[in-house]
Structures are given as C-alpha cells and as structure tokens.
Design an enzyme around this catalytic site. Sequence first.
Site, short mmCIF file in Angstrom:
data_model
loop_
_atom_site.label_atom_id
_atom_site.label_comp_id
_atom_site.label_asym_id
_atom_site.label_seq_id
_atom_site.Cartn_x
_atom_site.Cartn_y
_atom_site.Cartn_z
N ARG A 14 0.81 -1.22 0.00
CA ARG A 14 0.00 0.00 0.00
C ARG A 14 0.84 1.27 0.00
O ARG A 14 0.34 2.36 -0.25
CB ARG A 14 -0.95 -0.02 1.21
CG ARG A 14 -2.09 -1.02 1.07
CD ARG A 14 -2.80 -1.30 2.37
NE ARG A 14 -2.08 -2.25 3.23
CZ ARG A 14 -2.49 -2.67 4.41
NH1 ARG A 14 -3.62 -2.21 4.91
NH2 ARG A 14 -1.77 -3.54 5.11
N LYS A 21 8.67 -1.14 2.98
CA LYS A 21 7.95 -0.20 3.86
C LYS A 21 8.75 0.16 5.11
O LYS A 21 8.82 1.34 5.49
CB LYS A 21 6.61 -0.81 4.26
CG LYS A 21 5.86 0.01 5.28
CD LYS A 21 4.43 -0.43 5.44
CE LYS A 21 4.30 -1.75 6.14
NZ LYS A 21 2.89 -2.10 6.35
N THR A 79 1.72 -12.85 8.72
CA THR A 79 2.47 -12.58 9.96
C THR A 79 2.72 -13.86 10.76
O THR A 79 3.75 -14.00 11.42
CB THR A 79 1.71 -11.56 10.84
OG1 THR A 79 0.35 -11.98 10.98
CG2 THR A 79 1.72 -10.18 10.22
N ASN A 170 -6.16 -4.46 17.54
CA ASN A 170 -4.87 -5.10 17.81
C ASN A 170 -3.76 -4.16 17.34
O ASN A 170 -3.73 -3.75 16.19
CB ASN A 170 -4.82 -6.42 17.04
CG ASN A 170 -3.44 -7.05 17.04
OD1 ASN A 170 -2.64 -6.80 17.93
ND2 ASN A 170 -3.18 -7.86 16.02
N ASN A 373 39.60 39.26 6.05
CA ASN A 373 38.41 39.85 5.45
C ASN A 373 38.34 39.43 3.99
O ASN A 373 39.18 39.84 3.19
CB ASN A 373 38.41 41.37 5.58
CG ASN A 373 37.05 41.91 5.17
OD1 ASN A 373 36.06 41.66 5.84
ND2 ASN A 373 37.00 42.59 4.03
C1 UD1 Z 1 -1.56 -6.54 11.36
C2 UD1 Z 1 -2.45 -7.45 12.25
C3 UD1 Z 1 -3.68 -6.66 12.69
C4 UD1 Z 1 -3.24 -5.42 13.43
C5 UD1 Z 1 -2.29 -4.58 12.61
C6 UD1 Z 1 -1.69 -3.51 13.48
C7 UD1 Z 1 -2.19 -9.74 11.48
C8 UD1 Z 1 -2.80 -10.85 10.71
N1 UD1 Z 1 -2.86 -8.61 11.50
O1 UD1 Z 1 -2.33 -6.22 10.21
O2 UD1 Z 1 -4.50 -7.48 13.53
O3 UD1 Z 1 -4.39 -4.65 13.81
O4 UD1 Z 1 -1.20 -5.39 12.11
O5 UD1 Z 1 -0.90 -2.61 12.76
O6 UD1 Z 1 -1.13 -9.92 12.05
N2 UD1 Z 1 5.03 -9.07 7.65
C9 UD1 Z 1 6.01 -10.01 7.49
N3 UD1 Z 1 5.75 -11.12 6.75
C10 UD1 Z 1 4.55 -11.34 6.16
C11 UD1 Z 1 3.54 -10.36 6.33
C12 UD1 Z 1 3.80 -9.24 7.08
O7 UD1 Z 1 7.12 -9.85 8.01
O8 UD1 Z 1 4.40 -12.37 5.50
C13 UD1 Z 1 5.33 -7.85 8.44
C14 UD1 Z 1 5.17 -6.57 7.65
O9 UD1 Z 1 6.42 -6.23 7.06
C15 UD1 Z 1 4.73 -5.58 8.72
C16 UD1 Z 1 4.03 -6.43 9.76
O10 UD1 Z 1 4.40 -7.77 9.49
O11 UD1 Z 1 5.83 -4.94 9.32
C17 UD1 Z 1 2.51 -6.29 9.70
O12 UD1 Z 1 2.04 -6.66 8.42
P1 UD1 Z 1 0.85 -5.89 7.70
O13 UD1 Z 1 0.60 -6.56 6.40
O14 UD1 Z 1 1.07 -4.45 7.73
O15 UD1 Z 1 -0.36 -6.28 8.70
P2 UD1 Z 1 -1.72 -5.51 8.88
O16 UD1 Z 1 -2.64 -5.83 7.76
O17 UD1 Z 1 -1.48 -4.09 9.17
CA CA Z 2 0.28 -2.83 9.16
#
Ligand code: UD1
Ligand code: CA
Length: 457
Positions: A14, A21, A79, A170, A373
């Site tokens: 995004r 990011k 995650t 969360n 100067n």
């Molecule tokens: C996540 C949480 C959500 C929470 C929000 C808070 C989950 C499923 N959801 O959503 O509940 O409210 O954060 O900000 O955890 N990342 C990895 N590997 C991956 C995917 C993501 O390392 O395969 C890292 C990303 O780089 C990032 C972090 O995990 O730093 C969060 O990932 P992101 O996709 O932003 O999660 P959200 O949709 O924001």
């Molecule tokens: Ca996020």
Amino acid sequence: MVAVAILAAGKGTRMKSRLPKVLHRLGGRSLLERVLGCTSGIRPTRRLVIVGYASDLVKESLTELPDLEFVEQKEQLGTGHAVQQLSPHLQDFQGDLVILNGDVPLLRPETLTSLLQVHKDCQNAATILTTQLSDATGYGRVFCDDNNLVTQIVEDRDCTTAQRQNHRVNAGIYCFRWSALAQVLPKLQPNNTQQEYYLTDVVHFLDPVMAVDVPDDQEILGINDRKQLATAYEILQARLKDSWMTDGVTIVDPDSVTIDDTVQIEPDVVIEPQTHLRGQTVIRSGCRIGPGSLVENSEIGENSTVLFSVVLESIVQPNAQIGPYAHLRGRVQVGEGCRVGNFVELKNTTLGDRTNVAHLSYLGDATVGNRVNVGAGTITANYDGVKKHRTQIGDRTKTGANSVLVAPITLGTDVTIAAGSTVTDDVPDDSLVIARTRQVIKPGWRLIPKSTDNNPS
Ligand code: UD1
Ligand code: CA
C-alpha cells in the site's frame, strides 16, 4: 529472559514504493530503526529481525547494530508464517518473546516495558497491546470476555458488519511465552480472505491471552500507506516540540518548524519560523536559528545565529553570524565570531576566528586564517576541469572586491589584494597584489556615430 522479534519481511504494497515499507523514514530514522528503539527499556538478550522483501537493503540499513540476528522469510505468507520462521532459531530459548510489527513506529518504550510486566505478573501465555479507536478501519478487531481475556482477533477485511462495530483493535505488539507459542505455531491455517497465515489466530490455541489497552491511541498507529506516514510524522513532531519547549527551547511558530529526533538542542535556543533541523545536529545554548533555515548534521556553537541559510555537515563555533542567504556544505568549519552571509557559499572550507566572508562569495576547498576579510565577490577558482585544488589564506589578509583566487594558491599573512584581481601565483606575507590591467584614460575621446547626421532628431 526476553527475546524480541520484529516482523519486517513485507513489501508494504500500500506504500506503492520500491523501497520496503520498514525502510521509509520518519523524522530522521527508518520505521524499523524506530521499532528497534522501542525495545530499549526491556533489555532483550536477543533481537531477531524477520526479513524477506529486499532483505539485503533492510540488513544493510542496520549494519550499525551488530547484535541483530536476521531470519529469512522467503515467501511472505502472512504474519503467522513470518513468526514460524523463528522456530529453528529459538529451539533452546526459554523465556518470553516480544513480537513487534515493523510498521508501528510511535510506540513508547515505557508502554512495552509495562506490557511485559503485566505479561509476567499474570503469567499469561500471551499478552496483546490493544486500544479503542474511533476509526478502526484496517485494524484487526480484538474480542474479549469481561476479564480482558481474548477470545478472538478478526482482521478488518474478515469482519462481519456486526464485528466491525467493535473498535478495540490489535496494535501488532505482543508478548508470548515462547514455549507455548512454539507449540501452537504449526497449527495455523490460512483460512481467511487473504489466504495468509495470521499470527493473530494463535489466540485460539493459547490460554490465557490477555488484552491490555494503551491509553494514548496515537502510539499504535500502523503505517500502511503514505497518508499514515504523514500522520505519524505530525504526531512525532508534536511530541518532540512539546518536549523541547518543556526543556527550555523557544519555538516561535511550532507548526512551521520540523525537528528530527536525532537533533540535540540546548536551553535558551530560539527557533524561528520555517526552520528545519535534521540528522545529527546539535544547537548550543543562546543560538537563534531561522527564520527560514535548514541545519543538517551540523553543530552550531553558543550564541550564534543562522538566518535564512542552509548549513549541511558543518561546524560553527560560538558567536558566529551565518546569513542571510548563506550555504555551508561539505564539512565547513567556521571559527568563533565569524560573519558569513549575504549570498555566500562555503564548501569544504575552514575559517579561523573572527574572519568575515560577508557578501557574494564562493570559497571551496579553502583554509582561511584568523581575522581575514574576504571582500565582496571573492571567488576561489578551485576546479580546473579535472581536479579540485586548495586555497590557503593567511591571518589578517584582505581580499579586494571581485578577487579571483586561482587554486592551488597560497596567500601569506597580512596580504592585501587589490579589487578585481585574478591571482594565479602564491603571495608572500605582508604584500600588496594588484593583478589586473591598469586603467587607461583617453581625455577628449568621444564615440563618433556611424551616421553622417550628427544631430538626430
Ligand atoms: C496486522 C495485524 C492486525 C493489526 C495490525 C496492526 C495480522 C494478521 N494482522 O495487520 O491485527 O491490527 O497489524 O498494525 O497480524 N510481515 C512479514 N511477513 C509477512 C507479512 C507481514 O514480516 O508475510 C510484516 C510486515 O512487514 C509488517 C508487519 O508484518 O511490518 C505487519 O504486516 P501488515 O501486512 O502491515 O499487517 P496488517 O494488515 O497491518
Ligand atoms: Ca500494518
């Protein structure tokens, strides 16, 4: 024992950026550096960073932190999948694991310390940082029983309309008893709209899982797009400026000023409007910076002023006046009580004490003594088209207006250069140099027009 793991493998789709990011910058530091900074209070014995997208760039950005361990997540399947990659690395680890999303940069270290304390005191399997948000769009919603024990976390996009009415979110900040988490990680399934392995699903298998609300909801802002990055910057700036003002710094118009949090400012500094302090900058007591100035990676000595000027990678000694409209760059050193101003550019140049370069000059690769100067319009011709050359100017020397000093060149002490001279040879101490053609006057001379009509009407 506490270990920390930071989730930093995602691309951050995004953001619409080639840069991962977590490497986007916020007030002088990357998001990831900020998240790492939050962990200072809990003194972790190990810090693991889960990397994937552009992992080389991410690792390179952290070379100054040699204690970090990097764990590769080759495919970014969510995650939960990211945290699964930790298992081989933490096989013998006994203790608590703090997991932080790499995109939540405004968390205060104290908040994390107290979250971990609650986690330990209550002997939870997991403790999750939450908050109530009026606009909870994009966040996972946390459902609890009456004792703040978490029953489930549902991602925004997976929520029913009814579930979306729950505004408890969360934060992406968690403490886990590692032995409990490690056991349940293999149970995660990608049963959701994104078909990802969600870390949040482990709450179904752990007990007890407690939610702890953070009172200041700004701390948990997750950065998913450029608008959230700008919001985070605004919050960070408000925090920093409040704290500098509490510490005795006057900021005349805070809304028009930006300050990186790597900057140090002593009390009784006045920061005028439209001023920006960046990087490893130090502003000593009694300085007046601005209006309209940018100071980056520089030190400004006591009681100096910087007015409508740009100062980069430079050191200014006390009681100096910089500007209006000066540009210092490339390791400039300005001595005590100097005046540098009015359309002057200094590059990789050292000025001794009480030396003035007051108007319309360029000094590049020059070493200038004390009480010199530099006359209006003096220019060092430091580049011969191939190489840069140095200019040395001795103490108390005066260059006349519009002097050109063709480097390499050394002017001794107490030298005077006549206005308009182009000086190509070294000049010994105590001399006058005149290096221009002598003025010729032809009395009675008048331009004769080409026309034969001497009295045009
Ligand atoms: C996540 C949480 C959500 C929470 C929000 C808070 C989950 C499923 N959801 O959503 O509940 O409210 O954060 O900000 O955890 N990342 C990895 N590997 C991956 C995917 C993501 O390392 O395969 C890292 C990303 O780089 C990032 C972090 O995990 O730093 C969060 O990932 P992101 O996709 O932003 O999660 P959200 O949709 O924001
Ligand atoms: Ca996020």
